[in-house]
Design a protein around this motif. Structure first.
Motif, PDB file in Angstrom:
ATOM      1  N   ALA A 179      -4.483   2.988  11.356  1.00 44.05           N
ATOM      2  CA  ALA A 179      -5.393   3.495  12.386  1.00 44.05           C
ATOM      3  C   ALA A 179      -6.770   3.811  11.831  1.00 44.05           C
ATOM      4  CB  ALA A 179      -4.800   4.748  13.033  1.00 44.05           C
ATOM      5  N   ALA A 180      -6.828   4.296  10.595  1.00 46.12           N
ATOM      6  CA  ALA A 180      -8.072   4.876  10.075  1.00 46.12           C
ATOM      7  C   ALA A 180      -8.838   3.989   9.104  1.00 46.12           C
ATOM      8  CB  ALA A 180      -7.760   6.213   9.406  1.00 46.12           C
ATOM      9  N   GLU A 181      -8.154   3.155   8.333  1.00 45.58           N
ATOM     10  CA  GLU A 181      -8.802   2.434   7.244  1.00 45.58           C
ATOM     11  C   GLU A 181      -9.220   1.024   7.670  1.00 45.58           C
ATOM     12  OE1 GLU A 181      -6.580   2.487   3.629  1.00 45.58           O
ATOM     13  OE2 GLU A 181      -6.077   4.625   3.805  1.00 45.58           O
ATOM     14  N   GLU A 182     -10.444   0.706   7.426  1.00 42.66           N
ATOM     15  CA  GLU A 182     -10.986  -0.616   7.769  1.00 42.66           C
ATOM     16  C   GLU A 182     -10.232  -1.707   6.998  1.00 42.66           C
ATOM     17  OE1 GLU A 182     -13.497  -3.179   9.839  1.00 42.66           O
ATOM     18  OE2 GLU A 182     -13.383  -0.985   9.974  1.00 42.66           O
TER      19      GLU A 182
ATOM     20  N   ARG B 237      -2.790 -13.935  13.791  1.00 39.34           N
ATOM     21  CA  ARG B 237      -3.198 -12.884  12.854  1.00 39.34           C
ATOM     22  C   ARG B 237      -4.015 -11.804  13.574  1.00 39.34           C
ATOM     23  NH1 ARG B 237      -4.235 -17.327   8.792  1.00 39.34           N
ATOM     24  NH2 ARG B 237      -3.053 -16.759   6.905  1.00 39.34           N
ATOM     25  N   THR B 238      -4.971 -12.247  14.363  1.00 37.33           N
ATOM     26  CA  THR B 238      -5.876 -11.315  15.031  1.00 37.33           C
ATOM     27  C   THR B 238      -5.129 -10.455  16.043  1.00 37.33           C
ATOM     28  OG1 THR B 238      -7.730 -12.826  14.730  1.00 37.33           O
ATOM     29  CG2 THR B 238      -7.965 -11.135  16.430  1.00 37.33           C
ATOM     30  N   GLU B 239      -4.271 -11.076  16.836  1.00 38.91           N
ATOM     31  CA  GLU B 239      -3.509 -10.319  17.828  1.00 38.91           C
ATOM     32  C   GLU B 239      -2.621  -9.272  17.150  1.00 38.91           C
ATOM     33  OE1 GLU B 239      -2.090 -12.284  21.612  1.00 38.91           O
ATOM     34  OE2 GLU B 239      -2.256 -14.020  20.287  1.00 38.91           O
ATOM     35  N   ALA B 240      -1.959  -9.652  16.065  1.00 41.69           N
ATOM     36  CA  ALA B 240      -1.069  -8.711  15.382  1.00 41.69           C
ATOM     37  C   ALA B 240      -1.847  -7.539  14.792  1.00 41.69           C
ATOM     38  CB  ALA B 240      -0.279  -9.430  14.300  1.00 41.69           C
ATOM     39  N   ALA B 241      -3.019  -7.823  14.202  1.00 37.10           N
ATOM     40  CA  ALA B 241      -3.824  -6.749  13.620  1.00 37.10           C
ATOM     41  C   ALA B 241      -4.363  -5.818  14.698  1.00 37.10           C
ATOM     42  CB  ALA B 241      -4.971  -7.332  12.798  1.00 37.10           C
ATOM     43  N   VAL B 242      -4.865  -6.383  15.793  1.00 36.10           N
ATOM     44  CA  VAL B 242      -5.362  -5.558  16.898  1.00 36.10           C
ATOM     45  C   VAL B 242      -4.226  -4.726  17.473  1.00 36.10           C
ATOM     46  CG1 VAL B 242      -6.276  -5.620  19.251  1.00 36.10           C
ATOM     47  CG2 VAL B 242      -7.287  -7.082  17.481  1.00 36.10           C
ATOM     48  N   ALA B 243      -3.053  -5.328  17.630  1.00 33.04           N
ATOM     49  CA  ALA B 243      -1.897  -4.603  18.180  1.00 33.04           C
ATOM     50  C   ALA B 243      -1.513  -3.423  17.300  1.00 33.04           C
ATOM     51  CB  ALA B 243      -0.722  -5.555  18.340  1.00 33.04           C
ATOM     52  N   LEU B 244      -1.457  -3.648  15.988  1.00 27.57           N
ATOM     53  CA  LEU B 244      -1.092  -2.560  15.070  1.00 27.57           C
ATOM     54  C   LEU B 244      -2.129  -1.452  15.093  1.00 27.57           C
ATOM     55  CD1 LEU B 244       0.478  -1.211  12.808  1.00 27.57           C
ATOM     56  CD2 LEU B 244      -0.626  -2.773  11.184  1.00 27.57           C
ATOM     57  N   ARG B 245      -3.388  -1.803  14.986  1.00 32.58           N
ATOM     58  CA  ARG B 245      -4.448  -0.793  14.954  1.00 32.58           C
ATOM     59  C   ARG B 245      -4.482  -0.001  16.274  1.00 32.58           C
ATOM     60  NH1 ARG B 245      -7.882  -3.544  12.398  1.00 32.58           N
ATOM     61  NH2 ARG B 245      -8.549  -4.756  14.196  1.00 32.58           N
ATOM     62  N   ALA B 246      -4.376  -0.698  17.403  1.00 34.12           N
ATOM     63  CA  ALA B 246      -4.416  -0.024  18.702  1.00 34.12           C
ATOM     64  C   ALA B 246      -3.224   0.901  18.879  1.00 34.12           C
ATOM     65  CB  ALA B 246      -4.458  -1.058  19.822  1.00 34.12           C
ATOM     66  N   ALA B 247      -2.038   0.441  18.490  1.00 30.30           N
ATOM     67  CA  ALA B 247      -0.842   1.279  18.634  1.00 30.30           C
ATOM     68  C   ALA B 247      -0.920   2.501  17.738  1.00 30.30           C
ATOM     69  CB  ALA B 247       0.403   0.460  18.314  1.00 30.30           C
TER      70      ALA B 247
END
Length: 445
Positions: free
Chosen positions: A304-307, A395-405
């Motif tokens: 959630a926090a780290e770029e 890749r992009t969908e999975a990263a966005v999903a993880l960060r958003a969740a």
């Protein structure tokens, strides 16, 4: 797609073989690896010991129960994927379990046919069809799609918050991971006239029928859903109502190497597998990414926090636990691979999942280590001319999903029961079918 009747007087095809009842006799007699069953619960639950033994003891291993040659070392698998003269893609989408006459009759009545289009197409038409697909999944389009992915992810997660706050828990697979890529794909490709839940049902049925080991009764049930899917696609392609800038419109305008228009059947076949890969396998990836992140100490808040942490975690999951676990090839002629002589027509099963844990390529492979220096060397998306064209979007969908969740649901944890989720265990696909979560009790106090 190639189909084989149960009573067809032909040699046993790749992916086919004796049922579970005769499995033990084959294994004990001929299989030095013991009771290896590619569809069995022990392998599906924990494939890593089997994959490690294959690499170290029999890197090009003949599995007597399926007739497949299992190729497990990173070097050998990459060589097969890149050498399209010796190793053909023709069997990549053959039915893993022979389809009985009753199922073939269902298909015949519906005029169901899927000629080679993409993953199983080794002809001159492949390059042009692939360009049509990659045009919709290139880096520019994926970057432009990030706001769409974030918006849909936000809508789905916001709907879960009240349920979690009431301490009733929820399943992130069916309510989030599975739905997100389906809705994204529908928006990006201009898919209309079908509900997301219906497209998910059709896609899952197709995977199970063609890559699973279902009973006859289950095969017949699945075949009806697959026929519905095919009928809808055929009608959609034929009615010429899709905008020219949509995916289906682009296929309608495509010309083959000889200048002739793409036939409806091949256009339907391209849509069939792009729709499945674009949402079912991506949903499986997101489910695995979420579950592994929740199980890894400290990973949820870091995502959630780290770029860049979400992207790095997705890449490491792709290396260690990709949703597409295997893929198939067939030898064009007698050849040698990994020190083993193979006859012409030998069906190969490339153990993509095992290559990500090859210690010759990835040191300390069992440890989840985001930001590995050579992480992009994994083969989760294949390699060469048949490499997955939707890799960047997945890749992009999975990263966005993880960060958003992780940002929207910061106080969740994996539910204590059930301890182990049901697993999707098909010949080429593996993922948790549930990601049950609950609010942490310390947050509720």
């Amino acid at each position: 797609m190639t189909f084989l009747a149960a009573d067809a007087p032909t040699p046993m095809p790749e992916g086919a073989g004796p049922g579970p009842a005769t499995r033990s006799a084959y294994a004990e007699a001929d299989d030095p690896l013991g009771l290896l069953d590619l569809f069995g619960d022990p392998f599906v639950r924990d494939p890593y010991p089997w994959l490690d033994r294959l690499r170290s003891e029999s890197p090009v291993h003949h599995d007597p129960a399926t007739g497949l040659w299992l190729v497990s070392r990173h070097h050998d698998v990459r060589q097969v994927l890149l050498d399209t003269d010796r190793f053909l893609p023709d069997n990549a989408q053959h039915a893993a379990t022979p389809l009985p006459v009753a199922v073939l009759r269902v298909f015949a009545r519906a005029r169901f046919t899927l000629p080679p289009a993409l993953a199983n197409n080794g002809t001159l038409s492949h390059a042009g069809l692939r360009r049509v697909v990659t045009r919709f999944f290139n880096a520019q389009r994926v970057t432009a799609a990030v706001p769409v992915i974030e918006r849909i992810a936000g809508e789905l997660l916001d709907a879960l918050s009240p349920q979690l706050e009431s301490n009733s828990g929820c399943d992130l697979f069916t309510s989030f991971a599975q739905v997100l890529p389906c809705r994204v794909l529908m928006e990006l490709l201009g898919i209309q006239g079908v509900e997301p839940g219906t497209l998910i049902r059709w896609s899952d049925a197709s995977l199970e029928l063609f890559w699973g080991r279902p009973t006859l009764e289950r095969q017949l049930e699945l075949a009806e859903s697959v026929v519905e899917f095919h009928r809808w696609l055929t009608s959609t392609v034929r009615d010429h109502a899709a905008p020219s800038d949509s995916f289906i419109g682009a296929l309608a305008n495509h010309r083959l190497p000889d200048g002739s228009p793409l036939d409806v059947e091949t256009a339907v076949a391209a849509c069939f597998f792009v729709f499945i890969a674009g949402q079912s396998t991506t949903g499986q990836l997101i489910a695995t990414v979420l579950r592994r992140a929740l199980a890894e100490p400290g990973m949820w808040p870091r995502a959630a926090a780290e770029e860049g942490q979400a992207e790095a975690w997705v890449e490491e999951v792709l290396r260690r636990e990709p949703p597409v676990t295997t893929w198939r090839r067939v030898t064009a002629r007698a050849t040698r691979l990994g020190g083993v002589e193979l006859p012409a027509g030998a069906p190969l099963l490339l153990m993509l999942m095992g290559t990500g844990s090859d210690p010759d390529v990835f040191p300390d492979p069992e440890r989840m280590c985001p930001h590995r220096a050579n992480i992009r060397h994994h083969l989760a998306f294949g390699a060469g001319r048949h490499r997955c064209p939707g890799a960047s979007l997945a890749r992009t969908e999975a990263a966005v999903a993880l960060r958003a969740a992780a940002r929207t649901l910061p106080h969740i944890r994996l539910a204590t029961r059930p301890a182990e989720p049901p697993m999707l265990g098909l010949l080429s696909f593996r993922a948790p079918m549930q990601v049950d979560v609950e609010q942490r009790t310390e947050h509720l106090v």
